[in-house]
Design an enzyme around this catalytic site. Structure first.
Site, PDB file in Angstrom:
ATOM      1  N   ASP A   1       0.441  -1.062  -0.287  1.00 53.29           N
ATOM      2  CA  ASP A   1      -0.165   0.014  -0.436  1.00 53.29           C
ATOM      3  C   ASP A   1       0.840   1.389   0.079  1.00 53.29           C
ATOM      4  OD1 ASP A   1      -1.873  -2.015   0.102  1.00 53.29           O
ATOM      5  OD2 ASP A   1      -2.602  -1.587   2.129  1.00 53.29           O
TER       6      ASP A   1
ATOM      7  N   ASP B   1      -4.555  -0.550  -1.846  1.00 54.34           N
ATOM      8  CA  ASP B   1      -5.991  -0.490  -0.866  1.00 54.34           C
ATOM      9  C   ASP B   1      -6.699   0.188  -2.611  1.00 54.34           C
ATOM     10  OD1 ASP B   1      -6.338  -1.122   1.463  1.00 54.34           O
ATOM     11  OD2 ASP B   1      -6.977   0.919   1.907  1.00 54.34           O
TER      12      ASP B   1
ATOM     13  N   HIS C   1     -10.289   0.794  -3.357  1.00 51.68           N
ATOM     14  CA  HIS C   1     -12.045   0.985  -2.081  1.00 51.68           C
ATOM     15  C   HIS C   1     -13.168   1.720  -3.419  1.00 51.68           C
ATOM     16  CE1 HIS C   1     -10.542  -0.692   1.768  1.00 51.68           C
ATOM     17  NE2 HIS C   1      -9.974   0.329   2.075  1.00 51.68           N
TER      18      HIS C   1
ATOM     19  N   HIS D   1     -17.916   2.097   0.518  1.00 49.52           N
ATOM     20  CA  HIS D   1     -16.745   0.952   1.803  1.00 49.52           C
ATOM     21  C   HIS D   1     -17.558   1.412   2.960  1.00 49.52           C
ATOM     22  CE1 HIS D   1     -13.468  -1.456   2.592  1.00 49.52           C
ATOM     23  NE2 HIS D   1     -14.170  -2.361   1.957  1.00 49.52           N
TER      24      HIS D   1
ATOM     25  N   HIS E   1     -10.747   7.522   2.035  1.00 52.34           N
ATOM     26  CA  HIS E   1      -9.269   6.356   1.961  1.00 52.34           C
ATOM     27  C   HIS E   1      -9.114   5.729   0.419  1.00 52.34           C
ATOM     28  CE1 HIS E   1      -9.860   3.418   4.062  1.00 52.34           C
ATOM     29  NE2 HIS E   1      -8.869   2.831   3.276  1.00 52.34           N
TER      30      HIS E   1
ATOM     31  N   LYS F   1      -6.715  -4.603  -3.220  1.00 58.41           N
ATOM     32  CA  LYS F   1      -7.557  -5.286  -2.211  1.00 58.41           C
ATOM     33  C   LYS F   1      -8.585  -4.449  -1.318  1.00 58.41           C
ATOM     34  CE  LYS F   1      -4.313  -4.279   1.020  1.00 58.41           C
ATOM     35  NZ  LYS F   1      -4.951  -3.476   2.196  1.00 58.41           N
TER      36      LYS F   1
ATOM     37  N   CYS G   1      -2.076  -2.957   7.560  1.00 59.90           N
ATOM     38  CA  CYS G   1      -1.858  -3.617   6.458  1.00 59.90           C
ATOM     39  C   CYS G   1      -0.231  -4.864   6.243  1.00 59.90           C
ATOM     40  CB  CYS G   1      -2.111  -3.081   5.179  1.00 59.90           C
ATOM     41  SG  CYS G   1      -4.004  -2.643   4.969  1.00 59.90           S
TER      42      CYS G   1
HETATM   43  C1  VGL Z   1      -4.104   0.384   5.676  1.00 58.02           C
HETATM   44  C2  VGL Z   1      -6.316   1.114   6.997  1.00 58.02           C
HETATM   45  C3  VGL Z   1      -7.193   1.136   6.078  1.00 58.02           C
HETATM   46  C4  VGL Z   1      -2.883   0.055   5.925  1.00 58.02           C
HETATM   47  C5  VGL Z   1      -5.805  -0.081   4.547  1.00 58.02           C
HETATM   48  O1  VGL Z   1      -2.889   0.083   4.524  1.00 58.02           O
HETATM   49  O2  VGL Z   1      -2.352   0.039   6.549  1.00 58.02           O
HETATM   50  N1  VGL Z   1      -5.280   0.975   6.871  1.00 58.02           N
HETATM   51  N2  VGL Z   1      -6.594   1.257   4.925  1.00 58.02           N
HETATM   52 ZN    ZN Z   2      -8.019   1.051   3.395  1.00 55.74          ZN
END
Ligand code: VGL
Ligand code: ZN
Length: 198
Positions: free
Chosen positions: A9, A47, A49, A53, A82, A107, A152
């Site tokens: 990410d 990431d 979404h 979401h 985000h 994801k 993550c």
């Molecule tokens: C993440 C919170 C929400 C991450 C992703 O990449 O750690 N954290 N979505």
């Molecule tokens: Zn996320």
């Protein structure tokens, strides 16, 4: 080579100026680019979404970011909006060397389930397919880096170790959100799962 680097990410929304900025998240871009040289396979996760979401606080009446709610699959932190599909915040940091990526794994694209781990979504059942990809390619050793260390990266590393991969997290190339001691909790959970923290 039987090793892979999994870069978690490294997207604009997790870097300073982004919607869910991880402090100093951009400082690890250059070290990650350098690390890529030592691996046979490089995988980037993204990431990704939809606007509706379920992890977004503004999709829940009366909720604020960082509240925790119960989902059918268990507790879920609500986040600021985000990494919305196709937005600049969901794009990789401009300096990340995406040319070295064998695969980009997206994801979190199912509206009703969040997905911290690169292996399973937060219901611990829905598979991303990454384990099969790695096994088919004969990869047995994984190194993880990226954002966020305590979400993550940690969830992906724990799942990787449980799936039988020799797993390490290169901590210099991670940065954490660290809310309410979440980094310390995540480090203990990673060690307990057999993840090497290096
Ligand atoms: C993440 C919170 C929400 C991450 C992703 O990449 O750690 N954290 N979505
Ligand atoms: Zn996320």
């Amino acid at each position: 080579m039987t090793n892979a680097l999994i870069v978690i990410d490294m997207q604009n929304d997790f870097c300073p100026g982004g919607n869910l900025a991880v402090p100093h998240g951009d400082q690890i871009v250059a070290p990650i680019n350098k690390l890529m040289e030592g691996f046979g396979t490089v995988i980037l996760t993204q990431d990704w979404h939809p606007a509706d979401h379920t992890s977004f606080a503004d999709n829940h009446d009366g909720a604020a970011p960082f509240d925790v709610v119960q989902m059918p699959y268990g507790p879920q932190v609500l986040w600021p909006r985000h990494c919305v599909i196709g937005t600049p915040g969901a794009a990789f940091h401009r300096d990340l060397d995406v040319r070295r990526a064998d695969m980009v794994l997206r994801k979190g694209f199912r509206a009703g389930i969040d997905s911290y781990s690169a292996f399973h979504e937060n219901d611990h059942r829905t598979q991303t397919g990454l384990a099969g990809y790695l096994r088919e390619r004969g990869i047995t050793q994984l190194s993880l880096v990226g954002l966020a260390h305590d979400f993550c990266v940690a969830w992906s590393a724990i799942d990787a170790a449980k799936l039988g991969f020799e797993t390490r997290v290169i901590e210099d190339a991670c940065r954490a959100i660290d809310m309410d001691g979440s980094l310390a909790t995540a480090r203990t959970a990673m060690r307990d799962a057999g993840v090497a923290l290096v």
